[in-house]
Design a protein around this motif. Structure first.
Motif, PDB file in Angstrom:
ATOM      1  N   THR A 231       4.531  -0.177  -9.473  1.00  0.00           N
ATOM      2  CA  THR A 231       3.780  -1.423  -9.316  1.00  0.00           C
ATOM      3  C   THR A 231       4.609  -2.408  -8.503  1.00  0.00           C
ATOM      4  O   THR A 231       5.789  -2.625  -8.770  1.00  0.00           O
ATOM      5  CB  THR A 231       3.458  -2.030 -10.690  1.00  0.00           C
ATOM      6  OG1 THR A 231       4.679  -2.262 -11.393  1.00  0.00           O
ATOM      7  CG2 THR A 231       2.578  -1.098 -11.501  1.00  0.00           C
ATOM      8  N   THR A 232       3.981  -3.011  -7.492  1.00  0.00           N
ATOM      9  CA  THR A 232       4.683  -3.968  -6.644  1.00  0.00           C
ATOM     10  C   THR A 232       4.625  -5.383  -7.202  1.00  0.00           C
ATOM     11  O   THR A 232       5.334  -6.263  -6.715  1.00  0.00           O
ATOM     12  CB  THR A 232       4.068  -3.960  -5.232  1.00  0.00           C
ATOM     13  OG1 THR A 232       2.649  -4.211  -5.325  1.00  0.00           O
ATOM     14  CG2 THR A 232       4.290  -2.624  -4.560  1.00  0.00           C
ATOM     15  N   SER A 233       3.781  -5.624  -8.198  1.00  0.00           N
ATOM     16  CA  SER A 233       3.727  -6.960  -8.795  1.00  0.00           C
ATOM     17  C   SER A 233       4.992  -7.235  -9.613  1.00  0.00           C
ATOM     18  O   SER A 233       5.573  -8.321  -9.554  1.00  0.00           O
ATOM     19  CB  SER A 233       2.480  -7.098  -9.679  1.00  0.00           C
ATOM     20  OG  SER A 233       2.478  -6.102 -10.695  1.00  0.00           O
ATOM     21  N   LYS A 234       5.447  -6.225 -10.370  1.00  0.00           N
ATOM     22  CA  LYS A 234       6.668  -6.365 -11.169  1.00  0.00           C
ATOM     23  C   LYS A 234       7.805  -5.491 -10.629  1.00  0.00           C
ATOM     24  O   LYS A 234       8.898  -5.493 -11.203  1.00  0.00           O
ATOM     25  CB  LYS A 234       6.380  -5.979 -12.616  1.00  0.00           C
ATOM     26  CG  LYS A 234       5.347  -6.867 -13.293  1.00  0.00           C
ATOM     27  CD  LYS A 234       5.139  -6.439 -14.734  1.00  0.00           C
ATOM     28  CE  LYS A 234       4.118  -7.333 -15.423  1.00  0.00           C
ATOM     29  NZ  LYS A 234       3.907  -6.935 -16.839  1.00  0.00           N
ATOM     30  N   TRP A 235       7.535  -4.740  -9.548  1.00  0.00           N
ATOM     31  CA  TRP A 235       8.509  -3.839  -8.944  1.00  0.00           C
ATOM     32  C   TRP A 235       9.117  -2.913  -9.999  1.00  0.00           C
ATOM     33  O   TRP A 235      10.342  -2.816 -10.159  1.00  0.00           O
ATOM     34  CB  TRP A 235       9.602  -4.617  -8.218  1.00  0.00           C
ATOM     35  CG  TRP A 235       9.095  -5.224  -6.950  1.00  0.00           C
ATOM     36  CD1 TRP A 235       8.646  -6.493  -6.799  1.00  0.00           C
ATOM     37  CD2 TRP A 235       8.923  -4.564  -5.681  1.00  0.00           C
ATOM     38  NE1 TRP A 235       8.205  -6.687  -5.502  1.00  0.00           N
ATOM     39  CE2 TRP A 235       8.371  -5.522  -4.792  1.00  0.00           C
ATOM     40  CE3 TRP A 235       9.193  -3.285  -5.214  1.00  0.00           C
ATOM     41  CZ2 TRP A 235       8.084  -5.221  -3.472  1.00  0.00           C
ATOM     42  CZ3 TRP A 235       8.911  -2.994  -3.892  1.00  0.00           C
ATOM     43  CH2 TRP A 235       8.353  -3.943  -3.029  1.00  0.00           C
ATOM     44  N   LYS A 236       8.231  -2.239 -10.713  1.00  0.00           N
ATOM     45  CA  LYS A 236       8.632  -1.304 -11.749  1.00  0.00           C
ATOM     46  C   LYS A 236       8.235   0.095 -11.305  1.00  0.00           C
ATOM     47  O   LYS A 236       7.069   0.375 -11.033  1.00  0.00           O
ATOM     48  CB  LYS A 236       7.964  -1.647 -13.075  1.00  0.00           C
ATOM     49  CG  LYS A 236       8.410  -0.750 -14.223  1.00  0.00           C
ATOM     50  CD  LYS A 236       7.777  -1.180 -15.535  1.00  0.00           C
ATOM     51  CE  LYS A 236       8.234  -0.285 -16.680  1.00  0.00           C
ATOM     52  NZ  LYS A 236       7.608  -0.685 -17.968  1.00  0.00           N
ATOM     53  N   ALA A 237       9.222   0.995 -11.217  1.00  0.00           N
ATOM     54  CA  ALA A 237       8.977   2.368 -10.758  1.00  0.00           C
ATOM     55  C   ALA A 237       8.337   3.198 -11.854  1.00  0.00           C
ATOM     56  O   ALA A 237       8.484   2.915 -13.049  1.00  0.00           O
ATOM     57  CB  ALA A 237      10.286   3.011 -10.306  1.00  0.00           C
ATOM     58  N   ARG A 238       7.626   4.264 -11.448  1.00  0.00           N
ATOM     59  CA  ARG A 238       7.013   5.186 -12.394  1.00  0.00           C
ATOM     60  C   ARG A 238       7.145   6.606 -11.859  1.00  0.00           C
ATOM     61  O   ARG A 238       7.266   6.822 -10.646  1.00  0.00           O
ATOM     62  CB  ARG A 238       5.536   4.829 -12.620  1.00  0.00           C
ATOM     63  CG  ARG A 238       4.659   4.905 -11.399  1.00  0.00           C
ATOM     64  CD  ARG A 238       3.190   4.836 -11.778  1.00  0.00           C
ATOM     65  NE  ARG A 238       2.343   4.779 -10.598  1.00  0.00           N
ATOM     66  CZ  ARG A 238       1.808   3.671 -10.119  1.00  0.00           C
ATOM     67  NH1 ARG A 238       2.032   2.504 -10.720  1.00  0.00           N
ATOM     68  NH2 ARG A 238       1.037   3.706  -9.039  1.00  0.00           N
ATOM     69  N   PRO A 239       7.120   7.598 -12.715  1.00  0.00           N
ATOM     70  CA  PRO A 239       7.226   8.998 -12.259  1.00  0.00           C
ATOM     71  C   PRO A 239       5.949   9.452 -11.578  1.00  0.00           C
ATOM     72  O   PRO A 239       4.894   8.817 -11.690  1.00  0.00           O
ATOM     73  CB  PRO A 239       7.480   9.758 -13.560  1.00  0.00           C
ATOM     74  CG  PRO A 239       6.869   8.907 -14.619  1.00  0.00           C
ATOM     75  CD  PRO A 239       7.058   7.481 -14.174  1.00  0.00           C
TER      76      PRO A 239
ATOM     77  N   GLN B 275       0.829  -1.204   0.000  1.00  0.00           N
ATOM     78  CA  GLN B 275       0.000   0.000   0.000  1.00  0.00           C
ATOM     79  C   GLN B 275       0.866   1.259   0.000  1.00  0.00           C
ATOM     80  O   GLN B 275       0.562   2.248  -0.682  1.00  0.00           O
ATOM     81  CB  GLN B 275      -0.913  -0.011   1.227  1.00  0.00           C
ATOM     82  CG  GLN B 275      -1.871   1.165   1.298  1.00  0.00           C
ATOM     83  CD  GLN B 275      -2.747   1.103   2.536  1.00  0.00           C
ATOM     84  OE1 GLN B 275      -2.634   0.201   3.356  1.00  0.00           O
ATOM     85  NE2 GLN B 275      -3.635   2.071   2.666  1.00  0.00           N
ATOM     86  N   PHE B 276       1.971   1.238   0.744  1.00  0.00           N
ATOM     87  CA  PHE B 276       2.863   2.391   0.791  1.00  0.00           C
ATOM     88  C   PHE B 276       3.564   2.612  -0.550  1.00  0.00           C
ATOM     89  O   PHE B 276       3.792   3.752  -0.961  1.00  0.00           O
ATOM     90  CB  PHE B 276       3.895   2.183   1.901  1.00  0.00           C
ATOM     91  CG  PHE B 276       4.951   3.251   1.957  1.00  0.00           C
ATOM     92  CD1 PHE B 276       4.672   4.508   2.472  1.00  0.00           C
ATOM     93  CD2 PHE B 276       6.226   3.005   1.475  1.00  0.00           C
ATOM     94  CE1 PHE B 276       5.638   5.496   2.512  1.00  0.00           C
ATOM     95  CE2 PHE B 276       7.203   3.985   1.510  1.00  0.00           C
ATOM     96  CZ  PHE B 276       6.910   5.236   2.031  1.00  0.00           C
TER      97      PHE B 276
END
Length: 607
Positions: free
Chosen positions: A400-408, A393-394
């Motif tokens: 996305t925590t499913s693929k651990w891909k960061a986004r701006p 949640q944090f």
């Protein structure tokens, strides 16, 4: 007029004797220095700028208000105002009622809190950690870490505690130590003041408003009865000094002794070493020993946890006794949804942490003068874990925590790069500092920081209209080290570092020990604000005539620096400025003259 520190220290010293009763406490409310101490303790809090039903805030407080309230208390004219009812959303989506008292009531509650805290703090249980000096969620969790061998948990949660606290029961508990009827009546008046919701008045027949300065302490006094009852039950429940050995362990221990004698005769120690290693790998004590029982208890506010070394039947009996005691003695009810009996091998949620038992086989070696002693730790150790759902949640705002891909984060593009960095640091520091006690902190924390760092670099890259790789290369100063350098006045360059590693987290798990004896000198001494107010001099025009008032702002970042008085407060880095009534009213009217003009006018008035 008696020094408030001395007054509270005397009360704290007297309170160490359990049979001491306190009279003439109402007269302590006439001490204006005590009111000034209370004002200083709550002045920095931003919530004081939130108005109650009377529309008044902390802005404009001065000696005149303190003198008026003391005079009203002397003549019994003081009447508490109802609190303003607001609702805030809880983590589960439900709404929590919040009572916002007027500042006059808030100040009075703080004065009463100082007196009651001096009387009751020395006798509070060591198992209570909520809303107490030098105690926190971390001290409660540290106590849980010292509970090895737990087999069953009883999770306790009181249904609507702050709304269902019985007034008559609370006054009876207070009257055991306090015999001053006027003082008790004043507390009862504050409890029965009622609340305003949707412009309608509602009478309160039970409960204490969440948001009042006095409510946390009153809740601890109320639930101290539960703490004392649990300590008596623990003394009756505990049984035996140690568990009996298992037949397997006893058999191998005898074989080890036989192998030792054989080794002393022949010099062949191989069998002895094999039996020693075997003893280290098998269970020493019988976990189902009926002649050995233990119970432990820890409470934070209205949430508590009972750990039992025994059978499930013991846990069921304890839960039933708890339910009966709370209903009969305290008129409270346990929440059936949250009060559960859980095996220690399953996860238990307490204060935001997951607690789970794990089978440890750690060996400890002690070097003594005679030999090296090898010992094994307790088989059932407790682990504090970061909950997966709270971490996910944090991290949703970072990617996305499913693929651990960061986004701006496009909503932050209007801020400067430094503001973006400081925002990321504040968010990450607050979350990870709280979970710094977790046994999986390094593993989970590294994943969170990897995602937040990637989100930060992508956000800055979009702001610069560049690529993430170029931004990372420009900000990188070492392994997992990203910084921003800004040139300030006089050519000074200041470096701001992004929190991108768990090594950058300043853990809030302090190692100082909680005082076993009450610390009677824990009360706040005179601060700069109190000295400025007692000087009775306007910090704008310089006059000493009339009563002074203190102008407050919620936070310094709210000041734009356009007006002279704003530049004055920003330059001194203060959220307060002491003014005479004329200057303070002119400030709110937007007609405050410059400092030099105000001083000339003040001098002409004095002449």
């Amino acid at each position: 007029m008696q020094d408030p520190n001395v007054l509270l220290a005397i009360l704290g010293k007297m309170a160490q004797k359990p049979k001491t009763q306190f009279d003439k406490l109402y007269q302590k409310l006439y001490n204006q220095e005590l009111w000034l101490m209370a004002y200083e303790s709550i002045a920095p809090k931003q919530g004081n700028m939130t108005a109650g039903v009377d529309g008044e805030t902390i802005d404009g407080v001065g000696w005149n208000l303190i003198e008026t309230m003391v005079a009203d208390l002397k003549t019994s004219r003081y009447k508490p105002t109802p609190v303003r009812r607001e609702y805030i959303e809880k983590a589960n989506g439900k709404l929590r009622p919040l009572g916002i008292p007027s500042f006059r009531d808030k100040l009075l509650q703080t004065v009463i809190k100082l007196i009651l805290e001096a009387i009751y703090e020395p006798l509070f249980s060591e198992n209570s950690h909520g809303f107490r000096p030098k105690r926190s969620c971390h001290t409660a969790l540290q106590q849980i870490k010292k509970m090895p061998g737990i087999r069953w948990w009883v999770e306790g949660d009181i249904r609507g505690f702050f709304d269902n606290l019985n007034h008559e029961t609370l006054i009876n508990i207070l009257s055991r130590r306090i015999t001053d009827r006027r003082f008790l009546h004043l507390i009862h008046q504050l409890l029965r003041a009622g609340y305003i919701e949707d412009w309608k008045y509602h009478q309160t027949y039970s409960g204490t408003p969440q948001g009042g300065n006095l409510s946390p302490l009153l809740s601890n006094i109320y639930l101290n009865e539960l703490d004392n009852w649990m300590e008596n039950k623990i003394a009756d429940f505990n049984k035996g000094k140690k568990r009996k050995e298992t037949p397997e362990y006893r058999h191998i221990r005898k074989l080890k002794q036989k192998a030792k004698r054989h080794g002393q005769k022949t010099g062949d120690w191989s069998e002895y070493k094999a039996k020693t290693d075997q003893l280290m790998r098998i269970t020493y004590a019988d976990p189902q020993d009926p002649n050995f029982r233990r119970m432990v208890f820890v409470r934070y506010a209205d949430d508590f946890l009972v750990g039992i070394i025994g059978s499930k039947e013991d846990a069921t009996t304890t839960k039933a006794l708890l339910t009966e005691f709370l209903q009969k003695e305290l008129q409270l009810e346990l929440s059936t949804e949250k009060t559960l009996i859980t095996n220690a091998k399953d996860r238990v949620r307490f204060l935001g942490y997951d607690i789970k038992r794990w089978d440890s086989h750690k060996r400890l070696r002690y070097h003594t003068k005679q030999a090296v002693i090898t010992k094994r730790t307790c088989t059932y150790q407790l682990a504090l874990l970061m909950p997966k759902d709270k971490c996910q949640q944090f991290c949703q705002k970072y990617g996305t925590t499913s693929k651990w891909k960061a986004r701006p984060r496009p909503e932050m593009l209007w801020q400067s790069e430094l503001e973006i960095l400081m925002t990321f640091n504040a968010e990450v520091r607050g979350f990870l500092n709280y979970y710094s006690l977790a046994d999986n902190f390094t593993e989970i924390g590294s994943s969170i920081l990897w995602l937040s760092t990637g989100s930060f670099l992508r956000t800055v890259a979009r702001k610069r209209q560049s690529t993430t790789r170029k931004v990372a290369q420009s900000l990188k100063r070492g392994p997992n080290e990203f910084t921003l350098s800004l040139e300030h006045r006089e050519g000074q360059v200041k470096v701001y570092r992004l929190i991108s590693s768990t090594k950058h987290i300043h853990k809030t798990c302090h190692t100082w020990e909680i005082d076993q004896l009450p610390n009677t000198m824990m009360y706040r001494a005179r601060t700069e604000l109190g000295q400025r107010l007692k000087a009775n001099q306007c910090e704008w025009c310089g006059t000493n005539e009339g009563h002074m008032e203190v102008h407050h702002v919620r936070k310094l970042s709210d000041l734009k620096g356009k007006a002279d008085w704003e530049q004055h407060m920003i330059g001194r880095r203060r959220k307060t400025i002491v003014m005479c009534r004329i200057c303070h009213r002119a400030l709110h009217a937007g007609k405050l003259p410059s400092k030099e003009s105000a001083k000339r006018k003040s001098e002409s008035r004095m002449q």
